[in-house]
Design an enzyme around this catalytic site. Structure first.
Site, PDB file in Angstrom:
ATOM      1  N   GLU A  35       1.835  -6.929   7.015  1.00 33.07           N
ATOM      2  CA  GLU A  35       1.064  -5.871   7.680  1.00 33.07           C
ATOM      3  C   GLU A  35       1.228  -5.876   9.192  1.00 33.07           C
ATOM      4  O   GLU A  35       1.156  -4.826   9.845  1.00 33.07           O
ATOM      5  CB  GLU A  35      -0.419  -6.007   7.315  1.00 33.07           C
ATOM      6  CG  GLU A  35      -0.765  -5.579   5.894  1.00 33.07           C
ATOM      7  CD  GLU A  35      -0.624  -6.696   4.886  1.00 33.07           C
ATOM      8  OE1 GLU A  35      -1.104  -6.533   3.761  1.00 33.07           O
ATOM      9  OE2 GLU A  35      -0.027  -7.749   5.223  1.00 33.07           O
ATOM     10  N   ALA A  72       0.833  -1.198   0.000  1.00 39.63           N
ATOM     11  CA  ALA A  72       0.000   0.000   0.000  1.00 39.63           C
ATOM     12  C   ALA A  72       0.866   1.246   0.000  1.00 39.63           C
ATOM     13  O   ALA A  72       2.059   1.203   0.330  1.00 39.63           O
ATOM     14  CB  ALA A  72      -0.909  -0.008   1.223  1.00 39.63           C
ATOM     15  N   GLY A  85      -0.664  -5.366   0.238  1.00 42.26           N
ATOM     16  CA  GLY A  85      -1.682  -5.151  -0.773  1.00 42.26           C
ATOM     17  C   GLY A  85      -1.243  -5.614  -2.145  1.00 42.26           C
ATOM     18  O   GLY A  85      -2.066  -6.027  -2.974  1.00 42.26           O
ATOM     19  N   GLU A 126      -1.975  -9.191  -2.195  1.00 39.77           N
ATOM     20  CA  GLU A 126      -3.424  -9.368  -2.246  1.00 39.77           C
ATOM     21  C   GLU A 126      -3.952  -9.169  -3.667  1.00 39.77           C
ATOM     22  O   GLU A 126      -4.886  -9.850  -4.098  1.00 39.77           O
ATOM     23  CB  GLU A 126      -4.092  -8.408  -1.259  1.00 39.77           C
ATOM     24  CG  GLU A 126      -3.877  -8.820   0.194  1.00 39.77           C
ATOM     25  CD  GLU A 126      -4.476  -7.839   1.190  1.00 39.77           C
ATOM     26  OE1 GLU A 126      -5.319  -8.249   1.983  1.00 39.77           O
ATOM     27  OE2 GLU A 126      -4.073  -6.661   1.157  1.00 39.77           O
TER      28      GLU A 126
END
Length: 700
Positions: free
Chosen positions: A123, A61, A100, A103
């Site tokens: 994370e 992210a 992310g 993901e």
């Protein structure tokens, strides 16, 4: 240049992402990717490849967006668009696919990766959990137990390991695009389906009974009350027990709770603090650095050997100097044993161990250091001995060589004065074990040249250390602050606490080890020997070392002798309370004229942490540290301060400087005027209702 570019290569649509330096999932990147997937549904492509430019796949992210109003499209919307594609989407991974980024890869129907690539969901290291389906899709591919380990540890794994866990479909050895195109054509030829991870069901009957409860208990011992680790377990449990959409909703709720927590805020503070620490105030950006192709290390003991391993691991040859061939062989044997331990844990291969050892050569002759670019002295903490070493180095090393000392306390300028080149002398304070600990205090002497400072900061990154610049004073940043911390631990012992109480309070609060146990681990004889060379005035208040002196004279040196403040199991090294030590403490309290009393856990915690904070404020005001966040980095990475509390100065801001100041004033009135004089900076900021962070922003 647009963050997203689309092209057709034959019947394959290639979506290229380009958001330097690490292709973070910024709003522009999310929007471009969402649009590219959507538009590609209607063109002539039969499969889509998601490929990143630059050195890495999507590394995660965009952390700069944390705490700001969300901007559409959300990552979850992008992921849904990818997964809903009626054409197979293949992630082509190089570099790192983290958080992310991974993901996004999990939302693709297939995943290819270069052999050198790494994937992971880190994370937890920011006090968060994967919030875009990572906890729901990972166990569906890798299995629940493997997913628990992967996500709660947050450590990236290799492409080969990921392939064995079904997280990667094909490892590609050479050209990523070419290999992925070949794979895409294979999928088309066999009419492969758009395989959606969300459609995989986990059979609850396949989960061992009590798996989640047992894992929670083991995790609690490791993470000590942190929020995110336990929430990750709850998310993975939801992946088993709930339909996919309900599991996603559970994940999002717990992600938001983590995001708003003080724990995550502290860890994000550290994330930025670590990067800010490398920025040296007053050092021009164009300051040149010197190339370090070879290194000499003086002293092959525990510290010197550990330092040598850092450079060998980075491919830099090392000359390890000792006083005798016997000492060299002993030092090299310890280094070899350390590498064997890592090899047995699967962290390196036999070939890597052999290569690293080949880079470390022993010598007893200073003349063999004539051409090295850097020498690090790691001998006993004695000024006369260190000056003798530096005099020899000055005579033996080439003029441009950097001469560094690993001293923990001593004056860099005094050491530099033993040479004709004080501008090339610097402190490089490693922390034990030096081959493991991340922190490197870079200590600037009065005459240390800018290129020497710049080289040291760059070199720290090369050997995978986190550098923090410190000014030259007794103990620099870390050990200077440690003195009042240990002082209060010793005084609490005399006044009524037990070793077990003090260590339990600090460890329950989050410290890696309590101060009494740390003393036993380091060896009580080290401090004892150092005190023997000091005058009575230099030793300070006998109350702060009288217990340790008695223990050393009894032969209780700590873990290495099987007994110190505690007794230690000879096999497991588990610590055991010892009534004999309690008797010694009570006797020393009587000798020192101290009437023992019951001390609360709260008092112990505040005395030890507030002593750190108060000295930290003095260090800021006199310029020994550049900024409060540098102190936080030192204490988290060098002294086991709990990362989820952000470091001592961040912690002080978080609980309020007024509270800290008021407590210190109370300790001043009730305990000791000498020990508890409030730092002027702390007093001023508390009266103004300000913070250390605001002071740093305003004054710098």
């Amino acid at each position: 240049m647009s963050a997203v570019h689309y092209e057709l290569i034959g019947n394959i649509g290639v979506i290229r992402l380009n958001n330097p330096p690490v292709n973070a999932l910024s709003q522009a990147l999310r929007e471009g990717l969402w649009g590219a997937i959507k538009n590609a549904q209607d063109d002539t492509s039969q499969a889509l490849i998601l490929l990143c430019e630059g050195r890495t796949f999507i590394a995660g992210a965009d952390i700069t967006e944390f705490g700001k109003p969300p901007q559409a499209p959300a990552l979850s919307e992008v992921i849904t668009e990818i997964e809903n594609s009626h054409k197979p989407v293949i992630a082509a991974i190089h570099g790192t696919a983290l958080g992310g980024g991974f993901e996004v890869a999990l939302a693709c129907h297939y995943r290819c990766a270069l052999a050198s690539a790494k994937i992971g969901l880190p994370e937890i290291k920011l006090g968060l959990l994967p919030g875009a389906g990572g906890t729901q899709r990972t166990p569906r591919l890798a299995g629940v137990e493997a997913a628990l380990e992967l996500i709660t540890r947050g450590t990236p794994i290799s492409a080969e390991k990921a392939e064995s866990m079904n997280l990667i479909d094909r490892v590609i050895e050479n050209d990523l695009l070419s290999g992925t195109l070949t794979y895409a054509h294979e999928l088309i030829q066999r009419n492969a389906p758009t395989r959606r991870v969300r459609d995989i069901c986990i059979d609850p009957a396949s989960i061992p009974e009590g798996l989640f409860d047992d894992f929670r208990q083991r995790l609690e011992k490791r993470t000590r009350g942190q929020l995110a680790p336990q929430h990750i377990v709850s998310c993975l449990e939801a992946a088993v027990k709930l339909p996919f959409e309900q599991g996603l909703a559970k994940e999002l709720d717990l992600f938001i709770e983590c995001l708003l927590s003080s724990e995550s805020a502290a860890l994000r503070h550290l994330f930025f603090a670590e990067r800010t620490a490398t920025k040296i105030k007053g050092l021009p950006k164009d300051t040149p650095t010197r190339e370090i192709k070879s290194v000499g290390i003086i002293g092959g003991g525990t510290m010197g050997g550990g330092i040598a391993m850092n450079f060998a691991n980075a491919g830099i040859p090392v000359k390890l100097l000792e006083v005798s061939q016997t000492a060299i062989e002993s030092g090299l044997a310890v280094i070899s044993k350390n590498y064997s331990i890592s090899m047995n844990k699967g962290r390196l291969t036999e070939g890597q161990k052999a290569h690293f050892l080949s880079l470390i050569q022993g010598t007893t002759n200073y003349s063999e250091l004539a051409e090295v670019d850097l020498v690090i002295e790691a001998v006993f903490e004695n000024m006369a001995l260190k000056q003798e070493v530096f005099t020899k180095l000055d005579q033996s090393c080439k003029p441009e060589a950097i001469l560094a000392t690993n001293t923990s306390f001593l004056d860099i300028d005094q050491i530099a004065a033993a040479t004709s080149r004080p501008e090339n002398v610097i402190g490089l304070h490693f922390f034990s074990p030096a081959n493991v600990m991340k922190l490197l205090e870079v200590v600037r002497g009065t005459k240390s040249a800018d290129p020497v400072i710049s080289t040291a900061i760059q070199l720290a990154k090369t050997i995978n250390k986190t550098p923090v610049l410190a000014g030259n004073c007794y103990g620099f940043i870390g050990n200077r602050m440690l003195l009042p911390y240990n002082r209060e631990a010793q005084l609490c012992l005399l006044e009524g606490a037990t070793p077990e109480q003090i260590d339990s309070v600090m460890e329950s609060w989050g410290m890696a080890m309590g101060p009494i146990a740390v003393g036993d681990l380091a060896g009580l004889d080290i401090g004892f020997k150092a005190r023997q060379g000091l005058s009575d005035a230099e030793r300070g208040d006998p109350k702060t070392y009288c217990i340790a002196d008695v223990l050393v004279k009894m032969g209780r040196l700590g873990q290495k002798s099987g007994a110190g403040y505690y007794r230690y199991d000879p096999e497991t090294r588990a610590r055991v309370n010892d009534l004999e030590v309690l008797a010694i403490i009570e006797a020393q309290a009587e000798i020192q004229g101290i009437k023992r009393r019951k001390i609360s856990n709260k008092e112990i915690l505040e005395r030890l942490t507030f002593a750190l904070i108060n000295e930290g404020a003095n260090i800021l005001e006199d310029g020994t540290a550049q900024r409060p966040s540098d102190i936080d980095v030192v204490y988290v990475y060098g002294y086991g301060f709990p990362a989820h509390r952000g470091g001592p100065m961040y912690y002080a801001d978080n609980i309020g400087l007024a509270k800290v100041y008021e407590s210190i004033c109370a300790f001043h009135d009730r305990l000791s005027e000498n020990c508890w004089t409030p730092a002027p900076l702390l007093a001023r900021l508390a009266r103004e209702g300000s913070t250390f962070a605001s002071w740093a922003d305003d004054s710098h």
